[in-house]
Design an enzyme around this catalytic site. Sequence first.
Site, PDB file in Angstrom:
ATOM      1  N   HIS A  48       0.897  -1.298   0.049  1.00  0.00           N
ATOM      2  CA  HIS A  48      -0.011  -0.154   0.128  1.00  0.00           C
ATOM      3  C   HIS A  48       0.912   1.241   0.006  1.00  0.00           C
ATOM      4  CE1 HIS A  48      -3.302   2.839   1.334  1.00  0.00           C
ATOM      5  NE2 HIS A  48      -3.902   1.625   0.907  1.00  0.00           N
ATOM      6  N   ILE A  54       1.800   4.751   1.755  1.00  0.00           N
ATOM      7  CA  ILE A  54       0.935   5.508   2.378  1.00  0.00           C
ATOM      8  C   ILE A  54       0.221   4.659   3.419  1.00  0.00           C
ATOM      9  CG2 ILE A  54       0.573   7.515   0.852  1.00  0.00           C
ATOM     10  CD1 ILE A  54      -2.305   6.490   0.328  1.00  0.00           C
ATOM     11  N   GLY A  57      -6.088   4.190   5.252  1.00  0.00           N
ATOM     12  CA  GLY A  57      -7.191   4.916   6.200  1.00  0.00           C
ATOM     13  C   GLY A  57      -7.662   4.344   6.912  1.00  0.00           C
ATOM     14  N   VAL A  58      -8.143   3.028   6.944  1.00  0.00           N
ATOM     15  CA  VAL A  58      -8.891   2.093   7.837  1.00  0.00           C
ATOM     16  C   VAL A  58      -7.754   1.936   9.189  1.00  0.00           C
ATOM     17  CG1 VAL A  58      -7.928  -0.048   6.674  1.00  0.00           C
ATOM     18  CG2 VAL A  58     -10.229   0.086   8.055  1.00  0.00           C
ATOM     19  N   GLU A  62      -8.465   2.861  12.806  1.00  0.00           N
ATOM     20  CA  GLU A  62      -8.320   1.890  13.884  1.00  0.00           C
ATOM     21  C   GLU A  62      -7.188   2.471  15.067  1.00  0.00           C
ATOM     22  OE1 GLU A  62      -8.196  -1.696  16.293  1.00  0.00           O
ATOM     23  OE2 GLU A  62      -9.546  -1.174  14.529  1.00  0.00           O
TER      24      GLU A  62
END
Length: 143
Positions: A48, A54, A57-58, A62
Amino acid sequence: MMDINQIKEILPHRYPFLLVDKILEVKAGEKVVGLKNVTANEEFFNGHFPGHPIMPGVLIVEAMAQVAGVGLLTTVDNPEEKVPYFARIEDARFKKPVKPGDQLIIEVNVAKLRRGIGKVEAKAMVDKEVVTEAILTCAIQDK
Protein backbone atom coordinates in the site's frame (compact mmCIF):
# COMPACT_ATOMS: atom_id res chain seq x y z
CA MET A 1 1.54 9.05 30.28
CA MET A 2 1.53 5.36 29.40
CA ASP A 3 4.29 3.45 27.65
CA ILE A 4 3.76 0.47 25.34
CA ASN A 5 3.88 -2.04 28.21
CA GLN A 6 1.14 -0.21 30.11
CA ILE A 7 -0.95 0.03 26.93
CA LYS A 8 -0.60 -3.74 26.44
CA GLU A 9 -1.95 -4.28 29.98
CA ILE A 10 -5.19 -2.57 28.93
CA LEU A 11 -5.67 -3.21 25.20
CA PRO A 12 -5.94 -6.78 23.87
CA HIS A 13 -4.23 -5.85 20.56
CA ARG A 14 -0.75 -7.19 19.75
CA TYR A 15 1.77 -6.87 16.95
CA PRO A 16 1.19 -6.32 14.10
CA PHE A 17 -2.17 -4.81 14.99
CA LEU A 18 -1.29 -2.72 18.04
CA LEU A 19 -1.21 0.75 16.48
CA VAL A 20 -0.51 2.93 19.53
CA ASP A 21 3.04 3.47 20.78
CA LYS A 22 2.43 5.82 23.69
CA ILE A 23 -0.37 7.59 25.53
CA LEU A 24 0.63 11.19 26.18
CA GLU A 25 -2.38 12.37 28.19
CA VAL A 26 -5.45 10.88 29.82
CA LYS A 27 -8.31 12.73 31.49
CA ALA A 28 -10.60 9.83 32.38
CA GLY A 29 -13.98 10.15 30.72
CA GLU A 30 -12.97 13.36 28.93
CA LYS A 31 -9.88 13.24 26.72
CA VAL A 32 -6.99 11.01 25.69
CA VAL A 33 -4.00 11.78 23.45
CA GLY A 34 -1.91 9.03 21.87
CA LEU A 35 1.08 8.70 19.59
CA LYS A 36 1.78 6.36 16.67
CA ASN A 37 5.21 6.37 15.03
CA VAL A 38 4.72 5.45 11.40
CA THR A 39 7.84 3.55 10.32
CA ALA A 40 8.95 2.42 6.88
CA ASN A 41 9.25 -1.22 8.01
CA GLU A 42 5.52 -1.64 8.70
CA GLU A 43 4.22 -4.63 6.77
CA PHE A 44 1.27 -2.81 5.16
CA PHE A 45 3.65 -0.51 3.23
CA ASN A 46 4.76 -3.51 1.12
CA GLY A 47 1.42 -3.48 -0.67
CA HIS A 48 0.00 0.00 0.00
CA PHE A 49 1.44 1.20 -2.35
CA PRO A 50 4.73 -0.05 -3.84
CA GLY A 51 6.81 2.99 -4.77
CA HIS A 52 4.31 5.34 -3.11
CA PRO A 53 3.84 4.13 0.49
CA ILE A 54 0.90 5.58 2.43
CA MET A 55 -0.75 4.32 5.60
CA PRO A 56 -4.19 2.85 4.83
CA GLY A 57 -7.00 5.07 6.07
CA VAL A 58 -8.69 2.14 7.76
CA LEU A 59 -5.57 1.64 9.91
CA ILE A 60 -5.52 5.33 10.85
CA VAL A 61 -9.13 4.96 12.01
CA GLU A 62 -8.17 1.79 13.89
CA ALA A 63 -5.32 3.67 15.62
CA MET A 64 -7.81 6.38 16.62
CA ALA A 65 -10.16 3.69 17.96
CA GLN A 66 -7.35 2.09 19.97
CA VAL A 67 -6.52 5.44 21.58
CA ALA A 68 -10.23 5.88 22.29
CA GLY A 69 -10.31 2.38 23.76
CA VAL A 70 -7.51 3.21 26.19
CA GLY A 71 -9.37 6.34 27.26
CA LEU A 72 -12.69 4.58 27.69
CA LEU A 73 -11.15 1.62 29.51
CA THR A 74 -9.68 3.99 32.10
CA THR A 75 -13.25 4.74 33.19
CA VAL A 76 -14.19 1.15 34.13
CA ASP A 77 -13.24 -1.21 36.93
CA ASN A 78 -10.89 -4.06 35.96
CA PRO A 79 -10.05 -2.76 32.46
CA GLU A 80 -7.82 -5.81 31.83
CA GLU A 81 -11.00 -7.92 31.83
CA LYS A 82 -12.73 -5.75 29.22
CA VAL A 83 -12.38 -5.16 25.50
CA PRO A 84 -13.52 -2.16 23.41
CA TYR A 85 -15.47 -3.01 20.26
CA PHE A 86 -16.31 -0.73 17.34
CA ALA A 87 -20.02 -0.01 17.25
CA ARG A 88 -20.05 2.77 14.67
CA ILE A 89 -17.85 4.99 12.51
CA GLU A 90 -19.34 8.29 11.37
CA ASP A 91 -18.15 11.15 9.22
CA ALA A 92 -14.66 9.78 8.59
CA ARG A 93 -12.64 12.32 6.62
CA PHE A 94 -9.21 11.70 5.13
CA LYS A 95 -7.52 15.00 4.42
CA LYS A 96 -3.88 14.14 3.75
CA PRO A 97 -1.82 10.96 3.24
CA VAL A 98 0.25 9.58 6.11
CA LYS A 99 3.72 8.42 5.03
CA PRO A 100 6.64 6.53 6.55
CA GLY A 101 8.47 8.76 9.02
CA ASP A 102 5.33 10.63 10.07
CA GLN A 103 4.31 10.76 13.70
CA LEU A 104 0.57 10.59 14.27
CA ILE A 105 -0.74 12.46 17.28
CA ILE A 106 -4.25 11.23 17.98
CA GLU A 107 -6.61 13.32 20.08
CA VAL A 108 -9.85 11.81 21.30
CA ASN A 109 -12.54 13.78 23.11
CA VAL A 110 -15.38 11.91 24.79
CA ALA A 111 -18.72 13.32 23.63
CA LYS A 112 -20.93 10.81 25.44
CA LEU A 113 -20.28 7.98 27.88
CA ARG A 114 -23.13 5.89 29.23
CA ARG A 115 -23.47 2.25 30.33
CA GLY A 116 -20.36 0.99 28.60
CA ILE A 117 -20.98 2.87 25.34
CA GLY A 118 -18.71 5.74 24.44
CA LYS A 119 -19.09 8.16 21.57
CA VAL A 120 -15.93 10.11 20.79
CA GLU A 121 -14.68 12.76 18.42
CA ALA A 122 -11.25 11.71 17.16
CA LYS A 123 -8.64 13.37 15.01
CA ALA A 124 -5.20 12.28 13.85
CA MET A 125 -2.59 14.94 13.15
CA VAL A 126 0.85 15.09 11.57
CA ASP A 127 2.88 18.21 12.37
CA LYS A 128 -0.22 19.76 14.01
CA GLU A 129 -2.21 19.40 10.75
CA VAL A 130 -5.34 17.23 10.83
CA VAL A 131 -4.96 14.29 8.44
CA THR A 132 -7.98 12.21 9.52
CA GLU A 133 -11.03 12.79 11.68
CA ALA A 134 -14.09 10.75 12.60
CA ILE A 135 -16.79 10.22 15.18
CA LEU A 136 -16.44 6.77 16.71
CA THR A 137 -18.75 4.78 18.94
CA CYS A 138 -17.25 1.99 21.03
CA ALA A 139 -18.87 -0.58 23.29
CA ILE A 140 -16.95 -1.84 26.30
CA GLN A 141 -17.66 -5.54 26.83
CA ASP A 142 -16.34 -8.36 28.99
CA LYS A 143 -13.61 -10.46 27.33
